[in-house]
Design a protein around this motif. Structure first.
Motif, mmCIF file in Angstrom:
data_model
loop_
_atom_site.group_PDB
_atom_site.id
_atom_site.type_symbol
_atom_site.label_atom_id
_atom_site.label_comp_id
_atom_site.label_asym_id
_atom_site.label_seq_id
_atom_site.Cartn_x
_atom_site.Cartn_y
_atom_site.Cartn_z
ATOM 1 N N UNK A 145 4.981 -13.665 -66.545
ATOM 2 C CA UNK A 145 3.738 -14.444 -66.432
ATOM 3 C C UNK A 145 3.281 -14.884 -67.759
ATOM 4 N N UNK A 146 3.098 -13.974 -68.716
ATOM 5 C CA UNK A 146 2.667 -14.473 -69.697
ATOM 6 C C UNK A 146 3.270 -15.865 -70.580
ATOM 7 N N UNK A 147 4.526 -15.818 -70.560
ATOM 8 C CA UNK A 147 5.470 -16.791 -70.903
ATOM 9 C C UNK A 147 5.186 -18.030 -70.110
ATOM 10 N N UNK A 148 4.981 -17.902 -68.852
ATOM 11 C CA UNK A 148 4.473 -19.214 -67.934
ATOM 12 C C UNK A 148 3.145 -19.584 -68.246
ATOM 13 N N UNK A 149 2.306 -18.904 -68.618
ATOM 14 C CA UNK A 149 1.123 -19.150 -68.907
ATOM 15 C C UNK A 149 0.843 -19.818 -70.323
ATOM 16 N N UNK A 150 1.536 -19.442 -71.216
ATOM 17 C CA UNK A 150 1.780 -19.767 -72.433
ATOM 18 C C UNK A 150 2.283 -21.250 -72.601
ATOM 19 N N UNK A 151 3.492 -21.420 -71.746
ATOM 20 C CA UNK A 151 3.941 -22.571 -71.697
ATOM 21 C C UNK A 151 3.040 -23.812 -71.178
ATOM 22 N N UNK A 152 2.304 -23.367 -70.182
ATOM 23 C CA UNK A 152 1.931 -24.140 -69.294
ATOM 24 C C UNK A 152 0.055 -24.389 -69.516
ATOM 25 N N UNK A 153 -0.249 -23.799 -70.407
ATOM 26 C CA UNK A 153 -1.738 -23.477 -70.646
ATOM 27 C C UNK A 153 -2.629 -24.868 -70.875
ATOM 28 N N UNK A 154 -1.846 -25.772 -71.322
ATOM 29 C CA UNK A 154 -2.487 -27.113 -71.792
ATOM 30 C C UNK A 154 -2.146 -27.990 -70.696
ATOM 31 N N UNK A 155 -1.516 -27.631 -69.477
ATOM 32 C CA UNK A 155 -1.132 -28.710 -68.501
ATOM 33 C C UNK A 155 -2.042 -28.917 -67.608
ATOM 34 N N UNK A 156 -3.294 -28.256 -67.585
ATOM 35 C CA UNK A 156 -4.266 -28.599 -66.391
ATOM 36 C C UNK A 156 -4.923 -29.889 -66.775
ATOM 37 N N UNK A 157 -4.462 -30.772 -65.907
ATOM 38 C CA UNK A 157 -5.033 -32.036 -66.126
ATOM 39 C C UNK A 157 -6.598 -32.320 -65.745
ATOM 40 N N UNK A 158 -7.111 -33.555 -66.156
ATOM 41 C CA UNK A 158 -8.418 -33.821 -65.748
ATOM 42 C C UNK A 158 -8.345 -34.252 -64.313
ATOM 43 N N UNK A 159 -9.304 -34.115 -63.547
ATOM 44 C CA UNK A 159 -9.389 -34.415 -61.963
ATOM 45 C C UNK A 159 -9.893 -35.832 -62.180
ATOM 46 N N UNK A 160 -9.167 -36.629 -61.346
ATOM 47 C CA UNK A 160 -9.788 -37.834 -60.887
ATOM 48 C C UNK A 160 -10.698 -37.775 -59.880
ATOM 49 N N UNK A 161 -11.511 -38.940 -59.590
ATOM 50 C CA UNK A 161 -12.505 -38.677 -58.424
ATOM 51 C C UNK A 161 -11.840 -38.615 -57.098
ATOM 52 N N UNK A 162 -10.683 -39.107 -56.991
ATOM 53 C CA UNK A 162 -10.130 -38.647 -55.561
ATOM 54 C C UNK A 162 -9.516 -37.205 -55.588
ATOM 55 N N UNK A 163 -9.028 -36.604 -56.817
ATOM 56 C CA UNK A 163 -8.766 -35.223 -56.969
ATOM 57 C C UNK A 163 -10.007 -34.180 -56.601
ATOM 58 N N UNK A 164 -11.087 -34.860 -56.949
ATOM 59 C CA UNK A 164 -12.347 -34.177 -56.829
ATOM 60 C C UNK A 164 -12.716 -34.075 -55.481
#
Length: 202
Positions: A145-164
């Motif tokens: 879990x720690x490795x996954x969170x570390x590797x992907x912590x910066x992958x949370x992309x900004x939402x577009x209007x449609x995604x919101x």
């Protein structure tokens, strides 16, 4: 069976009871990340033994934790109750279940083309093989879990209007336990029913 609880504004906790009952050493952890529904881990001792999978709208990354031949697959939700038996026996597997409205990964294909499929993950997202090797070589559930969170912590992309719009609508569906309708979603977002249907289809 679906259990409704509140986790970071999510009122829906997807659950696959047969996975827990038909594998060995099953454990799970509900994270605080609003895109991830569940971290879990299990062992397969008999790959010929299939188990039912329920439709939950989620997609899962399942890592085979082998130091010699690690791999990862995308396991998508079926549209109806089905049976699956695919994973080779003799290995430990680490799973990450994503909510339908997750924003960490952008798939190369529309989700409607991937439903009820088991696909090598590198076929549908940009993936560095180092990530698979790193998680495969890690020994414990919490370390993975720690490795996954570390590797992907910066992958949370900004939402577009449609995604919101989709995120708002799905949260309304969760909180009403599926009892809302497209007209209420249209009123709540200010967008037409036709437009909401279009972005859900996409």
């Amino acid at each position: 069976m679906k259990t409704f609880i509140n986790i970071d504004d999510k009122a829906y906790s997807p659950f696959q009871p047969e996975l827990a009952h038909n594998t060995e050493d099953y454990i799970e952890l509900k994270p605080r990340n609003k895109n991830i529904a569940l971290f879990y881990q299990f062992k397969i001792t008999d790959s010929s033994k299939p188990f039912p999978v329920l439709p939950d709208g989620c997609s899962d990354f399942i890592f085979c934790c082998s130091s010699k031949k690690p791999f990862v697959i995308l396991w998508t939700s079926p549209t109806e109750r089905t049976t699956r038996a695919y994973l080779p026996s003799g290995f430990e597997y680490f799973g990450v279940r994503f909510y339908p409205d997750q924003k960490i990964f952008k798939l190369k294909f529309p989700m409607k083309e991937l439903l009820n499929k088991i696909i090598p993950l590198e076929d549908v997202i940009q993936l560095d093989s180092y990530i698979v090797e790193r998680i495969g070589a890690t020994k414990s559930f919490l370390e993975r879990i720690s490795v996954f969170e570390m590797l992907f912590e910066n992958r949370d992309s900004q939402s577009s209007y449609d995604q919101k719009i989709v995120e708002y609508s799905i949260n309304c569906i969760y909180s009403s336990k599926g009892k809302t309708n497209i007209k209420r979603l249209s009123e709540g977002t200010g967008y037409s029913e036709r437009y909401i249907r279009k972005i859900f289809e996409e």
